[in-house]
Design an enzyme around this catalytic site. Structure first.
Site, PDB file in Angstrom:
ATOM      1  N   CYS A  12      70.252  29.499  49.702  1.00  0.00           N
ATOM      2  CA  CYS A  12      69.869  30.891  49.968  1.00  0.00           C
ATOM      3  C   CYS A  12      70.488  31.313  51.306  1.00  0.00           C
ATOM      4  O   CYS A  12      70.950  30.462  52.073  1.00  0.00           O
ATOM      5  CB  CYS A  12      68.352  30.994  50.051  1.00  0.00           C
ATOM      6  SG  CYS A  12      67.684  29.943  51.353  1.00  0.00           S
ATOM      7  N   HIS A  72      62.695  27.156  58.453  1.00  0.00           N
ATOM      8  CA  HIS A  72      61.268  27.155  58.093  1.00  0.00           C
ATOM      9  C   HIS A  72      60.404  27.806  59.165  1.00  0.00           C
ATOM     10  O   HIS A  72      59.247  28.127  58.910  1.00  0.00           O
ATOM     11  CB  HIS A  72      60.765  25.715  57.933  1.00  0.00           C
ATOM     12  CG  HIS A  72      61.312  25.012  56.735  1.00  0.00           C
ATOM     13  ND1 HIS A  72      61.285  25.551  55.474  1.00  0.00           N
ATOM     14  CD2 HIS A  72      61.893  23.794  56.595  1.00  0.00           C
ATOM     15  CE1 HIS A  72      61.818  24.699  54.615  1.00  0.00           C
ATOM     16  NE2 HIS A  72      62.209  23.630  55.266  1.00  0.00           N
ATOM     17  N   CYS A  94      64.296  31.840  59.196  1.00  0.00           N
ATOM     18  CA  CYS A  94      64.747  32.834  58.217  1.00  0.00           C
ATOM     19  C   CYS A  94      63.986  34.144  58.432  1.00  0.00           C
ATOM     20  O   CYS A  94      62.761  34.122  58.655  1.00  0.00           O
ATOM     21  CB  CYS A  94      64.476  32.310  56.807  1.00  0.00           C
ATOM     22  SG  CYS A  94      64.849  33.526  55.536  1.00  0.00           S
ATOM     23  N   HIS A 122      53.271  21.408  54.972  1.00  0.00           N
ATOM     24  CA  HIS A 122      54.663  21.857  54.988  1.00  0.00           C
ATOM     25  C   HIS A 122      54.968  22.521  56.332  1.00  0.00           C
ATOM     26  O   HIS A 122      54.146  23.267  56.876  1.00  0.00           O
ATOM     27  CB  HIS A 122      54.926  22.839  53.846  1.00  0.00           C
ATOM     28  CG  HIS A 122      56.378  23.098  53.623  1.00  0.00           C
ATOM     29  ND1 HIS A 122      57.096  23.965  54.397  1.00  0.00           N
ATOM     30  CD2 HIS A 122      57.254  22.573  52.743  1.00  0.00           C
ATOM     31  CE1 HIS A 122      58.357  23.980  53.983  1.00  0.00           C
ATOM     32  NE2 HIS A 122      58.471  23.130  52.983  1.00  0.00           N
ATOM     33  N   GLU A 124      56.779  24.950  57.163  1.00  0.00           N
ATOM     34  CA  GLU A 124      56.704  26.424  57.203  1.00  0.00           C
ATOM     35  C   GLU A 124      55.255  26.873  57.401  1.00  0.00           C
ATOM     36  O   GLU A 124      54.972  27.768  58.216  1.00  0.00           O
ATOM     37  CB  GLU A 124      57.269  27.021  55.910  1.00  0.00           C
ATOM     38  CG  GLU A 124      57.186  28.539  55.911  1.00  0.00           C
ATOM     39  CD  GLU A 124      57.558  29.170  54.587  1.00  0.00           C
ATOM     40  OE1 GLU A 124      58.531  28.713  53.951  1.00  0.00           O
ATOM     41  OE2 GLU A 124      56.868  30.132  54.192  1.00  0.00           O
ATOM     42  N   SER A 261      68.301  24.587  49.268  1.00  0.00           N
ATOM     43  CA  SER A 261      69.025  23.799  50.279  1.00  0.00           C
ATOM     44  C   SER A 261      70.325  23.219  49.731  1.00  0.00           C
ATOM     45  O   SER A 261      71.040  22.543  50.460  1.00  0.00           O
ATOM     46  CB  SER A 261      68.164  22.618  50.746  1.00  0.00           C
ATOM     47  OG  SER A 261      67.160  23.042  51.599  1.00  0.00           O
TER      48      SER A 261
HETATM   49  S1  SF4 Z   1      65.162  30.106  54.014  1.00  0.00           S
HETATM   50 FE1  SF4 Z   1      63.252  30.025  52.901  1.00  0.00          FE
HETATM   51  S2  SF4 Z   1      62.393  32.086  53.117  1.00  0.00           S
HETATM   52 FE2  SF4 Z   1      64.537  32.218  53.685  1.00  0.00          FE
HETATM   53  S3  SF4 Z   1      65.543  32.894  51.817  1.00  0.00           S
HETATM   54 FE3  SF4 Z   1      65.646  30.625  51.903  1.00  0.00          FE
HETATM   55  S4  SF4 Z   1      63.875  29.900  50.751  1.00  0.00           S
HETATM   56 FE4  SF4 Z   1      63.539  32.080  51.223  1.00  0.00          FE
END
Ligand code: SF4
Length: 281
Positions: A12, A72, A94, A122, A124, A261
Site C-alpha cells: 500500500c 504503524h 501512515c 499490535h 498500531e 507489506s
Molecule cells: S500503512 Fe496501514 S493504514 Fe496505511 S494504507 Fe497501508 S495498511 Fe492502510
C-alpha cells in the site's frame, strides 16, 4: 492452469512511502527503525543491506542519530522521548493511521470513552492508545463485557481490521447495551478494504489461493481468513521458493493475493514461478 491476481494486492502507499524514506541514503546511513517497518523478509534484508539498524522497542539501545517511527505509528510521548534523547525523529506513520489518532483525540475531547476494535498487542493499536489513561480495546466479541457500565463510547478500528467483523461487534454492542450511546468511526483503511474485497471476489472463482505475506503480518492473516471463510484452499507464503508443485495437481485456476507489506516484485516472482510449475506447462 489459469493464474489470476486479485484486482488489489500488495504494497500500500503507506508502507511504500515508509520504505522509500528509510532507504533515502542521507537517512539510511545513520538510521535505526523502531519496530518492524514491514513484515516482508526481502524488504527487511534490503534495509539491512543499506546499513539500517532495527530495534524492536525504544527501550533497546539506539546508537544512531536518525530514528524512524514505522507506518504503524507510535504514541506522541514516544516521539517526544526519542527527540529528547537527541535523535532526529523521522515519522513514517501512515496518514491513515494518523487519521485514527486524530479521531480518538476528537472522541476523547467530546467526552466519549475511546474504544479501539483491533489486536491489543499490535503496534498500531499500542500507538493509538499509548497516551490514553482510560480506554478499551476489543479484540473480538468475547471482549464485550469490558464495556459494562459505560454510557457513551466512541469506537475506531485498527486500520487493517476486517470491516465485516467490526460491524458484527458493533451490532452486538447495540443488542447487549441498548442504552449505550455509541459513535462509530470506520477507520479501516481503503487499501485494506480493497484487498479484502478483491480476495473475497476472487475466492469465488479459483480452486486455490496463494496468499503472499509475512507470517506476522496482521493484514495478510485477514486475507487468509477471507479464503477460509470462502472455503477455498489457501497457502500463505513469503517467497517463490516456498511454492510446492503438489499444491496445484488437478487445479484449474489459482489466485494470487498479497498483504500490504508485500512488494510487487515479490508478487511478480511468485507469478512467474507459478507459470513454471503449472501442471499444464
Ligand atoms: S500503512 Fe496501514 S493504514 Fe496505511 S494504507 Fe497501508 S495498511 Fe492502510
Amino acid at each position: 492452469m489459469r493464474i489470476t491476481r486479485a484486482r488489489a494486492l500488495g504494497t500500500c502507499f503507506g508502507v511504500r512511502d515508509a520504505i522509500d524514506a528509510a532507504l533515502t541514503p542521507e537517512i539510511s546511513s545513520d538510521l535505526t527503525i523502531v519496530g518492524q517497518l514491514v513484515h516482508n523478509p526481502q524488504t527487511v534484508q534490503r534495509l539491512h543491506d543499506a546499513g539500517v539498524k532495527m530495534v524492536s522497542s525504544s527501550d533497546d539501545e539506539i546508537t544512531t542519530r536518525n530514528v524512524m517511527i514505522t507506518a504503524h505509528g507510535a504514541p506522541a510521548s514516544l516521539k517526544q522521548k526519542l527527540s529528547d534523547q537527541g535523535h532526529i525523529v523521522y515519522d513514517a506513520t501512515c496518514p491513515l493511521v494518523l487519521r485514527v489518532h486524530q479521531a480518538v483525540r476528537r472522541l476523547v475531547k467530546e467526552g466519549w470513552h475511546p474504544v479501539v476494535i483491533g489486536q491489543r498487542e499490535h503496534v498500531e493499536v499500542r500507538g493509538i492508545v499509548g497516551d490514553l489513561t482510560d480506554f478499551t480495546v476489543l479484540g473480538n466479541l468475547a471482549d464485550l463485557h469490558l464495556l459494562e457500565g459505560r454510557a457513551r463510547i466512541g469506537i475506531v478500528c485498527q486500520t487493517t481490521y476486517r470491516i465485516r467483523q467490526a460491524k458484527e461487534i458493533l451490532e452486538q454492542i447495540g443488542q447487549r447495551f441498548p442504552e449505550m450511546e455509541v459513535e462509530f468511526i470506520d477507520t479501516v483503511c481503503k487499501p485494506t478494504k480493497d484487498r479484502q474485497n478483491a480476495v473475497d471476489e476472487l475466492s469465488d472463482q479459483v480452486d486455490v489461493m496463494i496468499v503472499v505475506g509475512g507470517t506476522n503480518s496482521s493484514n495478510t492473516h485477514k486475507l487468509l481468513n477471507v479464503c477460509k471463510e470462502k472455503e477455498v484452499t489457501a497457502y500463505q507464503i513469503e517467497n517463490a521458493e516456498q511454492l510446492e508443485a503438489r499444491w496445484f495437481e488437478g487445479v484449474e485456476h489459482v489466485g494470487i493475493t498479497a498483504g500490504t507489506s508485500t512488494p510487487h516484485d515479490v508478487i511478480d516472482l511468485i507469478h512467474a514461478r507459478l507459470i513454471q510449475i503449472s501442471p499444464s506447462s
